[in-house]
Design a protein around this motif. Sequence first.
Motif, PDB file in Angstrom:
ATOM      1  N   MET A 116     -16.202 110.284 -27.292  1.00 24.15           N
ATOM      2  CA  MET A 116     -15.867 109.575 -28.526  1.00 24.15           C
ATOM      3  C   MET A 116     -16.082 108.081 -28.316  1.00 24.15           C
ATOM      4  N   LEU A 117     -16.113 107.357 -29.415  1.00 23.08           N
ATOM      5  CA  LEU A 117     -16.327 105.922 -29.361  1.00 23.08           C
ATOM      6  C   LEU A 117     -15.078 105.234 -28.822  1.00 23.08           C
ATOM      7  N   ALA A 118     -15.269 104.308 -27.883  1.00 19.11           N
ATOM      8  CA  ALA A 118     -14.149 103.591 -27.290  1.00 19.11           C
ATOM      9  C   ALA A 118     -14.619 102.237 -26.793  1.00 19.11           C
ATOM     10  N   ALA A 119     -13.667 101.300 -26.690  1.00 20.30           N
ATOM     11  CA  ALA A 119     -13.895 100.016 -26.022  1.00 20.30           C
ATOM     12  C   ALA A 119     -13.101 100.064 -24.733  1.00 20.30           C
ATOM     13  N   TYR A 120     -13.781  99.879 -23.604  1.00 19.44           N
ATOM     14  CA  TYR A 120     -13.122 100.135 -22.333  1.00 19.44           C
ATOM     15  C   TYR A 120     -13.581  99.181 -21.237  1.00 19.44           C
ATOM     16  N   ALA A 121     -12.735  99.074 -20.216  1.00 13.47           N
ATOM     17  CA  ALA A 121     -13.081  98.312 -19.027  1.00 13.47           C
ATOM     18  C   ALA A 121     -13.899  99.214 -18.124  1.00 13.47           C
ATOM     19  N   ALA A 122     -15.200  98.958 -18.035  1.00 13.17           N
ATOM     20  CA  ALA A 122     -16.041  99.745 -17.144  1.00 13.17           C
ATOM     21  C   ALA A 122     -15.785  99.378 -15.696  1.00 13.17           C
ATOM     22  N   ARG A 123     -15.337  98.167 -15.483  1.00 10.91           N
ATOM     23  CA  ARG A 123     -14.975  97.634 -14.169  1.00 10.91           C
ATOM     24  C   ARG A 123     -14.074  96.444 -14.436  1.00 10.91           C
ATOM     25  N   THR A 124     -13.773  95.653 -13.433  1.00 12.78           N
ATOM     26  CA  THR A 124     -13.010  94.418 -13.640  1.00 12.78           C
ATOM     27  C   THR A 124     -13.842  93.241 -13.147  1.00 12.78           C
ATOM     28  N   ASP A 125     -13.627  92.081 -13.786  1.00 13.76           N
ATOM     29  CA  ASP A 125     -14.350  90.872 -13.415  1.00 13.76           C
ATOM     30  C   ASP A 125     -13.415  89.686 -13.621  1.00 13.76           C
ATOM     31  N   ALA A 126     -12.916  89.145 -12.532  1.00 10.37           N
ATOM     32  CA  ALA A 126     -11.923  88.075 -12.618  1.00 10.37           C
ATOM     33  C   ALA A 126     -12.474  86.815 -13.252  1.00 10.37           C
ATOM     34  N   ASP A 127     -13.773  86.558 -13.087  1.00  9.15           N
ATOM     35  CA  ASP A 127     -14.358  85.306 -13.567  1.00  9.15           C
ATOM     36  C   ASP A 127     -14.990  85.415 -14.952  1.00  9.15           C
ATOM     37  N   GLN A 128     -15.619  86.540 -15.231  1.00  2.00           N
ATOM     38  CA  GLN A 128     -16.284  86.743 -16.516  1.00  2.00           C
ATOM     39  C   GLN A 128     -15.841  88.089 -17.104  1.00  2.00           C
ATOM     40  N   PRO A 129     -14.615  88.123 -17.638  1.00  3.60           N
ATOM     41  CA  PRO A 129     -14.034  89.406 -18.058  1.00  3.60           C
ATOM     42  C   PRO A 129     -14.841  90.138 -19.120  1.00  3.60           C
ATOM     43  N   LEU A 130     -15.511  89.405 -19.997  1.00  2.00           N
ATOM     44  CA  LEU A 130     -16.270  90.082 -21.059  1.00  2.00           C
ATOM     45  C   LEU A 130     -17.431  90.881 -20.492  1.00  2.00           C
ATOM     46  N   ASN A 131     -17.889  90.530 -19.291  1.00  2.00           N
ATOM     47  CA  ASN A 131     -18.965  91.299 -18.656  1.00  2.00           C
ATOM     48  C   ASN A 131     -18.496  92.689 -18.236  1.00  2.00           C
ATOM     49  N   ALA A 132     -17.183  92.865 -18.111  1.00  2.59           N
ATOM     50  CA  ALA A 132     -16.630  94.163 -17.709  1.00  2.59           C
ATOM     51  C   ALA A 132     -16.364  95.079 -18.900  1.00  2.59           C
ATOM     52  N   LEU A 133     -16.514  94.546 -20.102  1.00  2.00           N
ATOM     53  CA  LEU A 133     -16.240  95.320 -21.317  1.00  2.00           C
ATOM     54  C   LEU A 133     -17.440  96.164 -21.711  1.00  2.00           C
ATOM     55  N   GLN A 134     -17.181  97.412 -22.050  1.00  2.00           N
ATOM     56  CA  GLN A 134     -18.207  98.300 -22.585  1.00  2.00           C
ATOM     57  C   GLN A 134     -17.707  98.903 -23.888  1.00  2.00           C
ATOM     58  N   VAL A 135     -18.603  99.078 -24.838  1.00  2.00           N
ATOM     59  CA  VAL A 135     -18.273  99.718 -26.111  1.00  2.00           C
ATOM     60  C   VAL A 135     -19.287 100.834 -26.319  1.00  2.00           C
ATOM     61  N   GLY A 136     -18.819 102.067 -26.370  1.00  2.00           N
ATOM     62  CA  GLY A 136     -19.742 103.184 -26.533  1.00  2.00           C
ATOM     63  C   GLY A 136     -19.039 104.506 -26.367  1.00  2.00           C
ATOM     64  N   GLU A 137     -19.820 105.560 -26.241  1.00  2.00           N
ATOM     65  CA  GLU A 137     -19.271 106.898 -26.099  1.00  2.00           C
ATOM     66  C   GLU A 137     -18.640 107.063 -24.713  1.00  2.00           C
ATOM     67  N   LEU A 138     -17.471 107.687 -24.688  1.00  2.00           N
ATOM     68  CA  LEU A 138     -16.760 107.880 -23.431  1.00  2.00           C
ATOM     69  C   LEU A 138     -15.974 109.188 -23.495  1.00  2.00           C
ATOM     70  N   ASP A 139     -16.110 109.997 -22.456  1.00  2.00           N
ATOM     71  CA  ASP A 139     -15.285 111.201 -22.334  1.00  2.00           C
ATOM     72  C   ASP A 139     -13.954 110.776 -21.720  1.00  2.00           C
ATOM     73  N   VAL A 140     -13.013 110.428 -22.570  1.00  2.00           N
ATOM     74  CA  VAL A 140     -11.761 109.828 -22.114  1.00  2.00           C
ATOM     75  C   VAL A 140     -10.988 110.788 -21.210  1.00  2.00           C
ATOM     76  N   ALA A 141     -11.037 112.076 -21.500  1.00  2.00           N
ATOM     77  CA  ALA A 141     -10.270 113.043 -20.706  1.00  2.00           C
ATOM     78  C   ALA A 141     -10.718 113.082 -19.255  1.00  2.00           C
ATOM     79  N   SER A 142     -11.961 112.699 -18.997  1.00  2.00           N
ATOM     80  CA  SER A 142     -12.488 112.763 -17.639  1.00  2.00           C
ATOM     81  C   SER A 142     -12.285 111.467 -16.859  1.00  2.00           C
ATOM     82  N   THR A 143     -11.760 110.424 -17.496  1.00  2.00           N
ATOM     83  CA  THR A 143     -11.530 109.153 -16.804  1.00  2.00           C
ATOM     84  C   THR A 143     -10.299 109.271 -15.910  1.00  2.00           C
TER      85      THR A 143
END
Length: 332
Positions: A1-28
Amino acid sequence: MLAAYAARTDADQPLNALQVGELDVASTPGGQQTPDDWVEVELRAAALNHHDLFSLRGVGLSADQCPMVLGCDAAGIGPDGAEVIVHAVINAPGFSGPDTTTDPRRSLLSERCPGTLAERIRVPAANLIAKPAELSFAEAACLPTAWLTAYRMLFVRSGVRPGDTVLVQGAGGGVATALILLARHAGLRVWVTSRSAERGERAVGLGAHAWFPSGERLPERVDAVLESVGAATWSHSINALKPGGTVVICGTTSGAEPSKAELTKIFFKPLQVVGSTMGTREELVGLAAMLVATGLRPVIDSTLPLTAAADAFARLESGAGFGKIVLTAGRN
């Protein structure tokens, strides 16, 4: 399903860690820890908070917890078809205190379990409250974090009474705008500080009685300071208080290490320093009822679809917004 999520973390450029797209949330990693007896809510609206930026920076969220769906605030449709607001505080199994914010093992949605920036959300059934019909989904989505925090600071932790004077440090954020509106409607004299004349004047337009440049000496001392900025304003907050006054602190957006602790002034005056975080489910019910009774509504800076979450996060990080930034369900 569509989600906005932290694909990773980035202390200096946090927006670079943001992803918006399909994600199988149950498998995270977080989704795999979600208990089977939690219920599903179909998202209608979700509001952003600085907590989401902190998560992207890796504050309270480790790399091995990613991908993690972001978001604490939501309103939507519950499992029985009713309109609901989601309370974001998740208590540890077995906790049974009257004040859920005192649970030392508590967390928020998006810290250990997936958050609210997704088309469907799973939460404990006890975390749902009825959304008043008088509130839109976007308005209701603003309540669980910033507005609930402000409500608790004022009416539970500060000890102020109608006629007292309160100082709100900072103008324009979600907590600050909520504090201004709630305090004014509770019969308090409300002063605010801001680094921006434009934002200060907008705060007066909301109901503040006066605004002052950040750090400026006030005409008189106040009964309580409502503090969410932290290091940058701490000394000013302590110096602004009457003897016996109270500073209520809920956050440290400018950092948690002030140059001076002001300990001598705190014990000599003597002052009270009170911590406050989020609020209980019962307080969220009371907050929603207050908005219905008074006609107060959250200040919404902008409303964007979930697909445009990256733009919403960029506006949040820039500090240009005034009030809450809301994402709505849908792909357009």
